[in-house]
Design an enzyme around this catalytic site. Sequence first.
Site, PDB file in Angstrom:
ATOM      1  N   LYS A 283      51.493   7.525  38.454  1.00  0.00           N
ATOM      2  CA  LYS A 283      52.627   7.246  37.590  1.00  0.00           C
ATOM      3  C   LYS A 283      53.887   7.064  38.437  1.00  0.00           C
ATOM      4  CE  LYS A 283      54.820   9.132  33.407  1.00  0.00           C
ATOM      5  NZ  LYS A 283      54.776  10.233  32.406  1.00  0.00           N
ATOM      6  N   GLU A 360      48.782  17.891  18.058  1.00  0.00           N
ATOM      7  CA  GLU A 360      49.659  18.528  17.080  1.00  0.00           C
ATOM      8  C   GLU A 360      48.892  19.319  16.025  1.00  0.00           C
ATOM      9  OE1 GLU A 360      51.795  15.170  18.973  1.00  0.00           O
ATOM     10  OE2 GLU A 360      49.846  15.341  17.970  1.00  0.00           O
ATOM     11  N   ARG A 388      51.182  14.032  11.745  1.00  0.00           N
ATOM     12  CA  ARG A 388      49.777  14.167  12.129  1.00  0.00           C
ATOM     13  C   ARG A 388      49.208  15.522  11.742  1.00  0.00           C
ATOM     14  NH1 ARG A 388      49.264  11.064  17.753  1.00  0.00           N
ATOM     15  NH2 ARG A 388      47.128  11.336  17.130  1.00  0.00           N
TER      16      ARG A 388
END
Length: 637
Positions: A283, A360, A388
């Site tokens: 990244k 979540e 969610r």
Amino acid sequence: MTLLECIKGPEDLKGLSQEQLSRLAGEIRDLLIETTVRTSGHLGPNLGVVELTIAIHRVFDSPKDKVVFDTGHQAYVHKLLTGRVAQFGTLRQRGGLTGYPCQAESEHDLVENSHASTSLSYADGLAKAYTLRGEPDRTVVAVIGDGALTGGMAWEALNNIAAAKDSRLVMIVNDNGWSYQPTIGGLADHLSAIRVSQRYEHVLDYIKTTLSRTPVVGGPLYGALHGAKKGLKDFLQPQVMFEDLGLKYVGPIDGHDERLVEAALRRARDFGGPVLVHVITKKGLGYAAAEQNTDDRLHQVPAAGAQPGTWSRVFGDEMVSIGARRPDVVAITAAMLYPTGLSQFAAAYPDRAYDVGIAEQHAVTSAAGLAMAGLHPVVAIYSTFLNRAFDQVLMDVALHKLPVTLVLDRAGVTGPDGASHHGMWDGSIMQLVPGMKIAAPRDAKRVAELLNEAVEVSGGPTVVRFPKGKVGGEVEAIAKLGGMDVLSSPAEGLGPDVLLVGAGVMALTGLDVAGRLAGHGIGVTVVDPRWTKPVDEALAGAARQHRLVVTVEDNGRTGGFGDAVARLLRDHDVDVPVKTFGLPQEFLGHGTRDEVLEEAALTPQHLARQITEAVALRSPGDVRETATAATEGQPVE
């Protein structure tokens, strides 16, 4: 003209040499850095997938072959390779390119939803459909990060994909060890083991070249060891987890070697069934500031963490204070430790902070378990991601009347991330939950005040919701109305025309509106409810003393705070009319917060004009004339 400017679509990539591809990768990284530093955006994730995205578009034939990006914030390179170089400077600007795939922009874009862990399910359905329709020449490609792979939905999909042996589906795990922060959990440890396990090939090479030279025992010993290769491979390369699911596994592959990635993808494409290609990337590669950033590798520019003066930072500071006096308070987040402000709490109380990854649903039900055991969990997530976990809030927390506090960052209009990130649903969704209490602070002082009140609630769940960005100035109450704060009353000489109830930061907008209306002879009482659920019954009595009740909220109008106020007044037989102002119940585009609020007519000037018109219907001529002037375009200041 740069090489990148010559790329009008994926077909233009297929004839390039390796030297040209390397040059193209450099040009892409330069443009990513130049643009995101100016417009903001997700820089680190895109710098890490340059070669991978080039390889995808050289191997597969988009849009015939469908490419689904999980989360989608790593799709900038995809945009550049599919004909949008000239428009890239408008990234995340009102009317410009979105920060995620967008069907309206290109036939190469498919999935717009930027919520994580969904790509494999989309891909499963697409691949099955192409099989049923007799289209064996189409392949579906799903690009999912190791962070998104921590979400339970991804594993539900893998379980089903493994059973669909004839699905032409290539799953690319872009493994960089990060989601927003370093990826955590058992799966992260597993992938980390794979990441470093390429050494087993070097070990075998060493054994072969060294022991084979040893007289008498060298050859037989090598043969025995070579026969044990599968066992050694299982020990050093635990990719067998995927293979045990019945999935063909390829990798790990150096994701920055375009030639190797391309070769792996061609093998996967030609296999004819579901294949998982494991690609290792870095990244932020190619930009020192990103590579050296230990927080999130410049996941987003500007940084999305809890900066001083932001709502997130105010919350984080108060959590540390609460933790000092309340050893039963624990914190949970879903891969958002820094952005939500919980990093300070985690540093102070490392044994009481849990980052569960992009999960979540698990976060909320795990919080239920913690609460059942006598603790008070504070679950900090972005408002949009609470969607969610609605079932878990309803059936796992509220049904059991558990003391769990949900802190919803980025509530309301969030700005340039667009439709999937506006936190405009929670204020309505949570209104449905029995026993839920919802707090909406208007300023920094109220964040601390209401958070402390929330964690004192022991008989059910609570929510504290606040917006993105900097906290404005503090406004003290001039009086109390039940448990609510009265922020202003009608100016001297004006009657109680309007009772304006503003939820959270919209109470401060209400003060601006009241000042504008006072100049036109309309008296306004501005009230901050502090708690938007349950609605304080003192509002019924106050409403009877005014000619019009107005509610303003930074949430969808349908089923929100305004509807709850109107229902309260009906239940108390209060026949004063109610005007509810909020966000239109539609998917709102990207733009700055001010631009989106302007379009939704939730600015002080828009509200003043609309309220003036409503008052004029019930007022003497002087006010009616003011409304007429406003309607004809003269400003109500």
